[in-house]
Write a protein that holds these residues in place. Structure first.
Motif, PDB file in Angstrom:
ATOM      1  N   THR A 366       0.512  -1.223   0.050  1.00 22.39           N
ATOM      2  CA  THR A 366      -0.157   0.296   0.086  1.00 22.39           C
ATOM      3  C   THR A 366       0.573   1.302  -0.421  1.00 22.39           C
ATOM      4  N   ILE A 367       0.643   1.848  -0.911  1.00 25.42           N
ATOM      5  CA  ILE A 367       1.678   3.130  -0.940  1.00 25.42           C
ATOM      6  C   ILE A 367       1.315   4.402  -0.480  1.00 25.42           C
ATOM      7  N   VAL A 368       1.507   4.815   0.036  1.00 26.81           N
ATOM      8  CA  VAL A 368       1.081   6.101   0.770  1.00 26.81           C
ATOM      9  C   VAL A 368       1.876   7.657   1.011  1.00 26.81           C
ATOM     10  N   HIS A 369       1.234   8.478   0.492  1.00 27.26           N
ATOM     11  CA  HIS A 369       2.272   9.978   0.451  1.00 27.26           C
ATOM     12  C   HIS A 369       1.600  11.479   1.606  1.00 27.26           C
ATOM     13  N   ALA A 370       2.403  11.795   1.876  1.00 31.59           N
ATOM     14  CA  ALA A 370       1.474  13.032   2.163  1.00 31.59           C
ATOM     15  C   ALA A 370       0.563  14.076   1.836  1.00 31.59           C
ATOM     16  N   THR A 371      -0.985  14.128   2.096  1.00 34.50           N
ATOM     17  CA  THR A 371      -1.493  14.784   1.139  1.00 34.50           C
ATOM     18  C   THR A 371      -1.419  15.798   0.414  1.00 34.50           C
ATOM     19  N   ALA A 372      -1.704  16.962  -0.960  1.00 37.85           N
ATOM     20  CA  ALA A 372      -1.390  17.419  -0.932  1.00 37.85           C
ATOM     21  C   ALA A 372      -2.427  18.539  -0.761  1.00 37.85           C
ATOM     22  N   ASN A 373      -3.581  18.451  -0.303  1.00 34.21           N
ATOM     23  CA  ASN A 373      -4.458  18.768  -0.414  1.00 34.21           C
ATOM     24  C   ASN A 373      -4.306  20.303   1.230  1.00 34.21           C
TER      25      ASN A 373
END
Length: 387
Positions: A366-373
Motif C-alpha cells: 500500500t503506497i501512501v504519501h502526504a496529501t497535497a490538499n
C-alpha cells in the motif's frame, strides 16, 4: 244551503262570487259546486302525498349524509399521516406527531446510515420497537444533550436522533461514525413518500412506543464514572483527545460535502473496508506500507521507503519518539470502483501531525504519501494545536 269554496274548502254564502277567505272565484262553469266531503278528501290526499315526498327526501338526506360522515370518519382514521398531499407546510411540520416523525427518521436513517439503523427499521416494521426520550444520554464516548428546545430520542446505546424545536431538522447522533449527521425534514419526507405508502408508515408509527427514559440518572452516573477515570488517565502528554476527534469528524463532513464525497469514519469497532479491499485498521499491522514523496505512481514501490503505521489514538509524546506513524483517525471514501477509493490516515510522526493519503488499488504494497490538499492539512494542524 251553504256551499264551500272549491279552493280553500271554507264555508261561503250561496250568493258569493268570490271566496271571502282566499279571494278566488267560486263560480263553476258547470254550476256544480264540490261537496265538502270531496274537498276534505282531496286535502287529505294532498297532505299524505306531501308527507310521503318529505319522508323520501329526508331518507335520502340521512343516507347520503351518513355515508359522507362515514367516509370522512374513515379518512380521518386511515390518513393520520401529515403531508398526504405530497408537500409539507411549516404549519404541518409543527404539528407532526412524535411517533410519525420517529417512523420517518428511522426509515430515512436505514437508507442512509447503515446497520444499526437497519435493525431499528426491522423492529419498527415488525411492531416491536420502543424508543426512549431523554434530556441527555451517553452513546459510548459521547454524551448528547437536548438543548434549545430540541428533543432527544434513543433507539439503543449506539444510535439516536435529536429533533429541533420546530420539527424542521433531525440530527442523527450516536457513535463516532454517525455523530452529527443533520437532515432537513423537507428532504427526508419526499424520500420516505417515494418508497413507502402512507398506509404502511401510518401502521408502523402505530406499532412503535415512545417512553421517557431516566436520562439524568444514567448520564450523571456514567459521567461521574468517566470523570473519575479521566482523572487517572488524562495527561498533558497525550497528543490526541476526543474533543479533537469530534472537531476532525465535523471538518471531514464539511470537506466531503465540498468535494461531493461521502467519507466513512472508523469508529474503533469492527473494520473499515476500502473498495480496493484493505481492511483498516487491521491492515496497518501487516507492515506492507511504502512512502512516496510525491505522485504515488511516480516511482517503483521497490525504490520507496518502507514505513510502519500503527492504530494508536491514545498515543502520547513518549510513544511518538520512534519511527512509527501513529494513526489516530481514518476516513474512507469508496467511489464507483477500486480506482476511485480515497483513504485518509491522520497520524502523528515524531510529535508532528501528518495527513497521509492511500489510493492504492493493487500490488503487494500500500503506497501512501502526504496529501497535497493544503486546506485539509492546515485544518488538521489547527485542530492539533487547539488542545
Amino acid at each position: 244551503m251553504n256551499k264551500f269554496c272549491p279552493h280553500c274548502g271554507k264555508s261561503i254564502k250561496a250568493t258569493d262570487r268570490f271566496c271571502p277567505h282566499c279571494g278566488r272565484s267560486v263560480i263553476c262553469s258547470n254550476s256544480k259546486m264540490p261537496k265538502r266531503s270531496e274537498i276534505h278528501s282531496n286535502r287529505l290526499k294532498s297532505k299524505k302525498r306531501n308527507i310521503i315526498i318529505g319522508s323520501i327526501i329526508t331518507a335520502f338526506i340521512l343516507i347520503f349524509g351518513g355515508w359522507g360522515l362515514y367516509q370522512h370518519g374513515g379518512n380521518s382514521t386511515n390518513s393520520t399521516v401529515i403531508g398526504g398531499n405530497g408537500k409539507l407546510t411549516s404549519a404541518e411540520i409543527k404539528k407532526i406527531p412524535s411517533k410519525q416523525l420517529a417512523a420517518w427518521a428511522i426509515l430515512y436513517a436505514d437508507k442512509k446510515y447503515g446497520k444499526k439503523w437497519g435493525e431499528a427499521a426491522d423492529d419498527l416494521r415488525s411492531g416491536h420497537l420502543t424508543i426512549e426520550s431523554y434530556s441527555k444520554h451517553r452513546f459510548g464516548d459521547y454524551e448528547i444533550s437536548a438543548t434549545d428546545g430540541s428533543r432527544l430520542y434513543v433507539i439503543n446505546d449506539q444510535v439516536g436522533y435529536l429533533v429541533s424545536k420546530d420539527n424542521k431538522e433531525i440530527t442523527y447522533v450516536g457513535n463516532k461514525s454517525s455523530y452529527s449527521n443533520r437532515s432537513v425534514l423537507n428532504q427526508i419526507y419526499p424520500e420516505i413518500k417515494s418508497e413507502n405508502t402512507e398506509k404502511n408508515v401510518n401502521i408502523w408509527n402505530d406499532n412503535l412506543s415512545i417512553v421517557t427514559g431516566k436520562s439524568d440518572e444514567k448520564a450523571n452516573d456514567q459521567n461521574s464514572k468517566t470523570s473519575t477515570k479521566s482523572k487517572k488517565t488524562t495527561s498533558e502528554d497525550k497528543l490526541w483527545s476526543s474533543t479533537q476527534n469530534d472537531e476532525l469528524i465535523s471538518y471531514m463532513d464539511e470537506f466531503g460535502d465540498k468535494m461531493h464525497q461521502s467519507y466513512e469514519h472508523y469508529t474503533g469497532n469492527g473494520s473499515l473496508t476500502t473498495a480496493a479491499g484493505q481492511e483498516y485498521p487491521n491492515w496497518l499491522s501487516q507492515g506492507r506500507f511504502k512512502l512516496s514523496s510525491g505522485d504515488r505512481d511516480s516511482r517503483d514501490p521497490e525504490d520507496m521507503s518502507s514505513i510502519n503505521l500503527k492504530w494508536n489514538p491514545q498515543v502520547d509524546k513518549e510513544e511518538d519518539e520512534d519511527d512509527t506513524y501513529n494513526v489516530v483517525a481514518i476516513f474512507n471514501y469508496n467511489g464507483k470502483s477500486a480506482e476511485q477509493h480515497i483513504t485518509y490516515l491522520f497520524c502523528f510522526y515524531h510529535d508532528e501531525p501528518v495527513a497521509l493519503i492511500d489510493q492504492t488499488t493493487n500490488g503487494d504494497y500500500t503506497i501512501v504519501h502526504a496529501t497535497a490538499n493544503k486546506d485539509l492539512t492546515s485544518h488538521f494542524e489547527e485542530i492539533v494545536e487547539k488542545d
